[in-house]
Design a protein around this motif. Structure first.
Motif, mmCIF file in Angstrom:
data_model
loop_
_atom_site.group_PDB
_atom_site.id
_atom_site.type_symbol
_atom_site.label_atom_id
_atom_site.label_comp_id
_atom_site.label_asym_id
_atom_site.label_seq_id
_atom_site.Cartn_x
_atom_site.Cartn_y
_atom_site.Cartn_z
ATOM 1 N N ILE A 51 0.837 -1.204 0.000
ATOM 2 C CA ILE A 51 0.000 0.000 0.000
ATOM 3 C C ILE A 51 0.873 1.256 0.000
ATOM 4 N N LYS A 52 1.925 1.274 0.812
ATOM 5 C CA LYS A 52 2.816 2.442 0.858
ATOM 6 C C LYS A 52 3.475 2.683 -0.497
ATOM 7 N N GLY A 53 3.949 1.601 -1.120
ATOM 8 C CA GLY A 53 4.594 1.742 -2.417
ATOM 9 C C GLY A 53 3.630 2.235 -3.482
ATOM 10 N N ILE A 54 2.426 1.680 -3.502
ATOM 11 C CA ILE A 54 1.428 2.080 -4.480
ATOM 12 C C ILE A 54 1.007 3.531 -4.253
ATOM 13 N N TYR A 55 0.842 3.924 -2.993
ATOM 14 C CA TYR A 55 0.469 5.302 -2.673
ATOM 15 C C TYR A 55 1.523 6.286 -3.186
ATOM 16 N N GLN A 56 2.800 5.984 -2.948
ATOM 17 C CA GLN A 56 3.860 6.871 -3.424
ATOM 18 C C GLN A 56 3.864 6.951 -4.945
ATOM 19 N N CYS A 57 3.665 5.811 -5.596
ATOM 20 C CA CYS A 57 3.639 5.795 -7.053
ATOM 21 C C CYS A 57 2.459 6.608 -7.588
ATOM 22 N N LEU A 58 1.299 6.471 -6.971
ATOM 23 C CA LEU A 58 0.129 7.248 -7.387
ATOM 24 C C LEU A 58 0.386 8.749 -7.254
ATOM 25 N N LEU A 82 -5.317 -1.449 -3.163
ATOM 26 C CA LEU A 82 -5.662 -0.223 -3.879
ATOM 27 C C LEU A 82 -6.964 0.432 -3.435
ATOM 28 N N LEU A 83 -8.019 -0.340 -3.175
ATOM 29 C CA LEU A 83 -9.317 0.267 -2.867
ATOM 30 C C LEU A 83 -9.270 1.226 -1.673
ATOM 31 N N PRO A 84 -8.548 0.912 -0.585
ATOM 32 C CA PRO A 84 -8.485 1.882 0.518
ATOM 33 C C PRO A 84 -7.873 3.213 0.089
ATOM 34 N N LEU A 85 -6.912 3.181 -0.837
ATOM 35 C CA LEU A 85 -6.291 4.416 -1.299
ATOM 36 C C LEU A 85 -7.261 5.241 -2.134
ATOM 37 N N LEU A 86 -8.077 4.582 -2.942
ATOM 38 C CA LEU A 86 -9.069 5.315 -3.727
ATOM 39 C C LEU A 86 -10.072 6.007 -2.811
ATOM 40 N N ALA A 87 -10.450 5.321 -1.725
ATOM 41 C CA ALA A 87 -11.390 5.919 -0.773
ATOM 42 C C ALA A 87 -10.778 7.124 -0.069
ATOM 43 N N LEU A 88 -9.463 7.099 0.124
ATOM 44 C CA LEU A 88 -8.770 8.207 0.785
ATOM 45 C C LEU A 88 -8.431 9.346 -0.169
ATOM 46 N N MET A 89 -8.565 9.100 -1.487
ATOM 47 C CA MET A 89 -8.215 10.115 -2.490
ATOM 48 C C MET A 89 -9.421 10.335 -3.405
ATOM 49 N N PRO A 90 -10.553 10.748 -2.846
ATOM 50 C CA PRO A 90 -11.800 10.795 -3.633
ATOM 51 C C PRO A 90 -11.768 11.764 -4.811
ATOM 52 N N GLU A 250 11.689 3.027 -2.122
ATOM 53 C CA GLU A 250 12.321 2.446 -0.926
ATOM 54 C C GLU A 250 11.465 1.387 -0.239
ATOM 55 N N HIS A 251 10.310 1.111 -0.756
ATOM 56 C CA HIS A 251 9.389 0.169 -0.112
ATOM 57 C C HIS A 251 9.683 -1.254 -0.584
ATOM 58 N N ARG A 252 10.206 -2.060 0.334
ATOM 59 C CA ARG A 252 10.686 -3.389 -0.022
ATOM 60 C C ARG A 252 10.311 -4.410 1.035
ATOM 61 N N LEU A 253 10.281 -5.647 0.603
ATOM 62 C CA LEU A 253 10.101 -6.786 1.508
ATOM 63 C C LEU A 253 11.265 -7.732 1.274
#
Length: 276
Positions: A51-58, A82-90, A250-253
């Protein structure tokens, strides 16, 4: 965020028995069943890092483009990356195509999208095989998301999905995860009190490889490990394979952080100095 009742209802999937549902066998791997997909949510760090990586990319893409087009393949029942990020970025101009091969998952996704009120950001929700899917109208995606893998990229079709979907990426488009790297380590017996010996990377899934595979170049699937010319073949008889996931920036596992990073180990091996 407090989970609404619809999410609570759907969360029951994670408590069901995996064996009560069937996987789908593809030529390129196994599409895990909805219950197993739901249980992925229980790996908190794994979900957070994606989620952090996708948020930064968005955020980066939104600063560069009027509209950001995203395809998310293998949503599971929650679409939790992804869906939680869409809800936070209406108000964000994001347009999303959602794909899963299981109808139970896409039905759940449709209910979540409706409940979260993000339908205007969704271009399509399709029950389809992401290794063969094509958008209904021409589009270049800025981001392709898929987390359809197990450790060492075994079993699930992550490689095949990226090899297929990369053709729909914009020139500056991003695959998430950006890279999945496989490496090997020589591990001594615990009683030997010796350090591990890294043997280096032998495979990396990235956009370049995905494109090469799509063009029929299979040589990228072949990797090799070269053993040192000097080590104790008595103390070192344990070969460990590791999976590192570079989600975005920088978001890695890495080793041991989630089930995707579990090592695949072979013990009691008769290894040759300098062998391949």
């Amino acid at each position: 965020m407090v989970l609404p009742c619809v999410l609570t209802e759907l969360s029951n999937k994670a408590d069901e028995n995996i064996n009560d549902w069937d996987n789908i066998e593809l030529d390129s791997g196994v599409a895990i069943n909805p219950i197993q997909a739901a249980k992925c949510l229980e790996e908190t760090l794994r979900t957070q890092m994606f989620i952090k990586g996708i948020y930064q990319c968005l955020l980066e893409k939104l600063s560069q483009k009027h509209t950001v087009n995203v395809v998310y393949a293998g949503t599971g029942p929650y679409g939790c990356l992804l869906l939680p990020l869409l809800a936070l970025m209406p108000s964000a101009p994001i347009r999303v195509s959602l794909i899963d091969i299981h109808k139970d998952n896409t039905d759940s996704i449709k209910r979540l999208v409706e409940h979260l009120g993000i339908g205007y950001q969704i271009t399509s929700i399709e029950c389809a095989d992401a290794t063969t899917w094509s958008p209904k109208s021409p589009v270049q995606f800025d981001i392709v998301i898929s987390e359809t893998m197990t450790a060492l990229l075994g079993r699930e079709p992550q490689v095949a999905i990226f090899a297929h979907l990369q053709q729909f990426l914009a020139d500056d488009g991003v695959l998430i995860p950006e890279k999945v790297s496989l490496s090997a380590v020589l591990v001594p017996y615990e009683s030997a009190d010796l350090p591990d010996i890294p043997l280096g990377q032998f495979f990396e899934l990235n956009r370049e490889l995905a494109g090469n595979l799509a063009n029929g170049h299979q040589d990228g699937l072949i990797g090799e490990i070269v053993l040192p010319r000097s080590f104790s073949t008595i103390d070192y008889q344990h070969l460990s394979f590791r999976t590192d996931i570079h989600v975005y920036r920088e978001h890695r596992l890495t080793f041991g952080q989630c089930s995707l990073n579990l090592s695949i180990d072979y013990t009691g091996l008769k290894l040759e100095l300098g062998g391949v």
